[in-house]
Design a protein around this motif. Structure first.
Motif, PDB file in Angstrom:
ATOM      1  N   SER A 239       0.862  -1.192   0.000  1.00 54.37           N
ATOM      2  CA  SER A 239       0.000   0.000   0.000  1.00 54.37           C
ATOM      3  C   SER A 239       0.891   1.231   0.000  1.00 54.37           C
ATOM      4  O   SER A 239       1.586   1.514   0.980  1.00 54.37           O
ATOM      5  CB  SER A 239      -0.917  -0.002   1.223  1.00 54.37           C
ATOM      6  OG  SER A 239      -1.959  -0.938   1.075  1.00 54.37           O
ATOM      7  N   ASN A 240       0.863   1.978  -1.094  1.00 57.76           N
ATOM      8  CA  ASN A 240       1.788   3.098  -1.279  1.00 57.76           C
ATOM      9  C   ASN A 240       1.493   4.296  -0.385  1.00 57.76           C
ATOM     10  O   ASN A 240       2.366   5.146  -0.191  1.00 57.76           O
ATOM     11  CB  ASN A 240       1.770   3.548  -2.737  1.00 57.76           C
ATOM     12  CG  ASN A 240       2.250   2.468  -3.686  1.00 57.76           C
ATOM     13  OD1 ASN A 240       3.120   1.674  -3.334  1.00 57.76           O
ATOM     14  ND2 ASN A 240       1.693   2.429  -4.891  1.00 57.76           N
ATOM     15  N   ASN A 241       0.266   4.386   0.137  1.00 63.24           N
ATOM     16  CA  ASN A 241      -0.119   5.532   0.967  1.00 63.24           C
ATOM     17  C   ASN A 241      -0.443   5.098   2.398  1.00 63.24           C
ATOM     18  O   ASN A 241      -1.298   5.680   3.060  1.00 63.24           O
ATOM     19  CB  ASN A 241      -1.329   6.249   0.352  1.00 63.24           C
ATOM     20  CG  ASN A 241      -1.045   6.735  -1.059  1.00 63.24           C
ATOM     21  OD1 ASN A 241       0.053   7.212  -1.357  1.00 63.24           O
ATOM     22  ND2 ASN A 241      -2.019   6.616  -1.943  1.00 63.24           N
ATOM     23  N   ASP A 242       0.271   4.085   2.862  1.00 58.67           N
ATOM     24  CA  ASP A 242      -0.004   3.482   4.169  1.00 58.67           C
ATOM     25  C   ASP A 242       0.532   4.374   5.294  1.00 58.67           C
ATOM     26  O   ASP A 242       1.681   4.796   5.263  1.00 58.67           O
ATOM     27  CB  ASP A 242       0.671   2.105   4.233  1.00 58.67           C
ATOM     28  CG  ASP A 242       0.070   1.192   5.272  1.00 58.67           C
ATOM     29  OD1 ASP A 242      -0.120   1.657   6.409  1.00 58.67           O
ATOM     30  OD2 ASP A 242      -0.200   0.023   4.955  1.00 58.67           O
ATOM     31  N   HIS A 243      -0.317   4.643   6.304  1.00 60.76           N
ATOM     32  CA  HIS A 243       0.085   5.423   7.466  1.00 60.76           C
ATOM     33  C   HIS A 243       0.309   4.561   8.701  1.00 60.76           C
ATOM     34  O   HIS A 243       0.565   5.088   9.778  1.00 60.76           O
ATOM     35  CB  HIS A 243      -0.987   6.481   7.782  1.00 60.76           C
ATOM     36  CG  HIS A 243      -1.150   7.510   6.713  1.00 60.76           C
ATOM     37  ND1 HIS A 243      -2.219   8.381   6.675  1.00 60.76           N
ATOM     38  CD2 HIS A 243      -0.396   7.816   5.625  1.00 60.76           C
ATOM     39  CE1 HIS A 243      -2.121   9.164   5.623  1.00 60.76           C
ATOM     40  NE2 HIS A 243      -1.018   8.835   4.971  1.00 60.76           N
ATOM     41  N   MET A 244       0.200   3.227   8.549  1.00 60.49           N
ATOM     42  CA  MET A 244       0.401   2.318   9.675  1.00 60.49           C
ATOM     43  C   MET A 244       1.702   1.524   9.551  1.00 60.49           C
ATOM     44  O   MET A 244       2.464   1.425  10.503  1.00 60.49           O
ATOM     45  CB  MET A 244      -0.788   1.357   9.789  1.00 60.49           C
ATOM     46  CG  MET A 244      -2.127   2.030  10.081  1.00 60.49           C
ATOM     47  SD  MET A 244      -2.186   2.978  11.627  1.00 60.49           S
ATOM     48  CE  MET A 244      -1.988   1.677  12.844  1.00 60.49           C
TER      49      MET A 244
ATOM     50  N   ALA B 138      -3.071   3.014  -2.124  1.00 60.97           N
ATOM     51  CA  ALA B 138      -4.103   2.699  -1.138  1.00 60.97           C
ATOM     52  C   ALA B 138      -3.624   3.021   0.259  1.00 60.97           C
ATOM     53  O   ALA B 138      -2.417   3.107   0.528  1.00 60.97           O
ATOM     54  CB  ALA B 138      -4.472   1.214  -1.228  1.00 60.97           C
ATOM     55  N   SER B 139      -4.589   3.168   1.167  1.00 58.49           N
ATOM     56  CA  SER B 139      -4.315   3.282   2.591  1.00 58.49           C
ATOM     57  C   SER B 139      -3.943   1.917   3.144  1.00 58.49           C
ATOM     58  O   SER B 139      -3.830   0.929   2.410  1.00 58.49           O
ATOM     59  CB  SER B 139      -5.562   3.815   3.311  1.00 58.49           C
ATOM     60  OG  SER B 139      -6.586   2.820   3.283  1.00 58.49           O
ATOM     61  N   HIS B 140      -3.806   1.851   4.456  1.00 61.69           N
ATOM     62  CA  HIS B 140      -3.543   0.560   5.100  1.00 61.69           C
ATOM     63  C   HIS B 140      -4.696  -0.411   4.853  1.00 61.69           C
ATOM     64  O   HIS B 140      -4.484  -1.621   4.758  1.00 61.69           O
ATOM     65  CB  HIS B 140      -3.331   0.783   6.598  1.00 61.69           C
ATOM     66  CG  HIS B 140      -2.819  -0.408   7.327  1.00 61.69           C
ATOM     67  ND1 HIS B 140      -1.650  -1.057   6.969  1.00 61.69           N
ATOM     68  CD2 HIS B 140      -3.311  -1.091   8.402  1.00 61.69           C
ATOM     69  CE1 HIS B 140      -1.437  -2.065   7.786  1.00 61.69           C
ATOM     70  NE2 HIS B 140      -2.430  -2.125   8.655  1.00 61.69           N
ATOM     71  N   ALA B 141      -5.898   0.126   4.726  1.00 53.35           N
ATOM     72  CA  ALA B 141      -7.095  -0.709   4.539  1.00 53.35           C
ATOM     73  C   ALA B 141      -7.349  -0.998   3.066  1.00 53.35           C
ATOM     74  O   ALA B 141      -8.455  -0.815   2.548  1.00 53.35           O
ATOM     75  CB  ALA B 141      -8.313  -0.027   5.163  1.00 53.35           C
ATOM     76  N   SER B 142      -6.345  -1.491   2.384  1.00 56.87           N
ATOM     77  CA  SER B 142      -6.455  -1.719   0.935  1.00 56.87           C
ATOM     78  C   SER B 142      -7.523  -2.734   0.585  1.00 56.87           C
ATOM     79  O   SER B 142      -8.157  -2.649  -0.470  1.00 56.87           O
ATOM     80  CB  SER B 142      -5.105  -2.164   0.359  1.00 56.87           C
ATOM     81  OG  SER B 142      -4.608  -3.289   1.061  1.00 56.87           O
ATOM     82  N   MET B 143      -7.752  -3.720   1.458  1.00 60.42           N
ATOM     83  CA  MET B 143      -8.773  -4.728   1.165  1.00 60.42           C
ATOM     84  C   MET B 143     -10.173  -4.137   1.184  1.00 60.42           C
ATOM     85  O   MET B 143     -11.087  -4.693   0.560  1.00 60.42           O
ATOM     86  CB  MET B 143      -8.673  -5.913   2.128  1.00 60.42           C
ATOM     87  CG  MET B 143      -9.088  -5.633   3.544  1.00 60.42           C
ATOM     88  SD  MET B 143      -7.995  -4.487   4.390  1.00 60.42           S
ATOM     89  CE  MET B 143      -8.719  -4.538   6.025  1.00 60.42           C
TER      90      MET B 143
END
Length: 230
Positions: free
Chosen positions: A179-184, A207-212
């Motif tokens: 996920s390229n935009n992950d904040h976790m 995507a965010s951490h919640a890509s699914m």
């Protein structure tokens, strides 16, 4: 391997439960794949691995394990089960033997989401309700994020200090989604883990951490590709 020869077992991460996979589950089910979603207690890594193995034991034939976030550490342990044919990591931890999740975090500056994790009196960690959207799922509708926040399952702090045993990714074929935009989990850390496990295929999503939850079609397609490659 044919779709009916394998069961896809979805393993959630911290601060969530099996409902985090609901959109992916729907897509896989409608495509006539056998799919299950584990409900881990998030009380210890050993307990979560055991609960995942319990679900594997229930299924006939081979299993593809799919882990999101901390669920990657769980499938790295549970993946040694003789019926597990492969592993898919979704913005997930893939620790090596002796590593802890806290140790992996310490390799670089803490992600912004870490500042909004708070403990309770019993040692469980929570993401602040009003910060969940920006930390975990900023590319979802804010109301959808709030539903996830308000129903989050707390995660015991001991999980982040537990040292992993020998991981199944050393002996089982694996796939990794970054996920390229992950904040976790920092994307750079995800890339390092994807390279280390020698993933058969790596995809990146904006995507965010919640890509699914925010990119369910892409995640479902990636899982299906792994099934077809087994």
């Amino acid at each position: 391997m044919e779709k009916n020869d394998i069961t896809i077992v979805l393993v959630h991460g911290a601060w969530g439960d099996g409902s985090h996979w609901s959109k992916v589950t729907k897509i896989l089910y409608e495509a006539e794949y056998k799919v299950r979603s584990v409900q881990n207690p998030l009380t210890s890594m050993a307990a979560d691995i055991e609960r995942t193995i319990d679900l594997i034991d229930k299924e006939e034939g081979k299993v593809l394990l799919v882990g999101h976030s901390y669920g990657g550490a769980v499938i790295s342990g549970a993946g040694h089960h003789e019926n597990v044919a492969g592993l898919v990591y979704v913005a997930a931890f893939a620790p090596d033997k002796g590593e802890s999740l806290g140790g992996i975090f310490s390799r670089r500056e803490q992600p912004s989401g870490a500042a909004n994790i708070v403990p309770d009196a019993k040692g469980f960690l929570w993401i602040k309700y009003d910060k969940y959207h920006e930390c975990f799922s900023q590319d979802l509708d804010p109301i959808e994020s709030m539903v996830m926040a308000l129903s989050q399952k707390p995660t015991h702090g001991s999980i982040f200090g537990a040292e992993a045993d020998e991981p199944a990714w050393k002996v089982k074929p694996s796939w990794y989604q970054i996920s390229n935009n992950d904040h976790m989990i920092p994307p750079e850390t995800q890339k390092e883990m994807a390279e280390r496990i020698k993933a058969k295929e790596v995809i990146g999503l904006d995507a965010s951490h919640a890509s699914m939850a925010s990119h369910p079609k892409e995640i479902a397609d990636f899982i299906i590709k792994a099934v077809q490659a087994l």
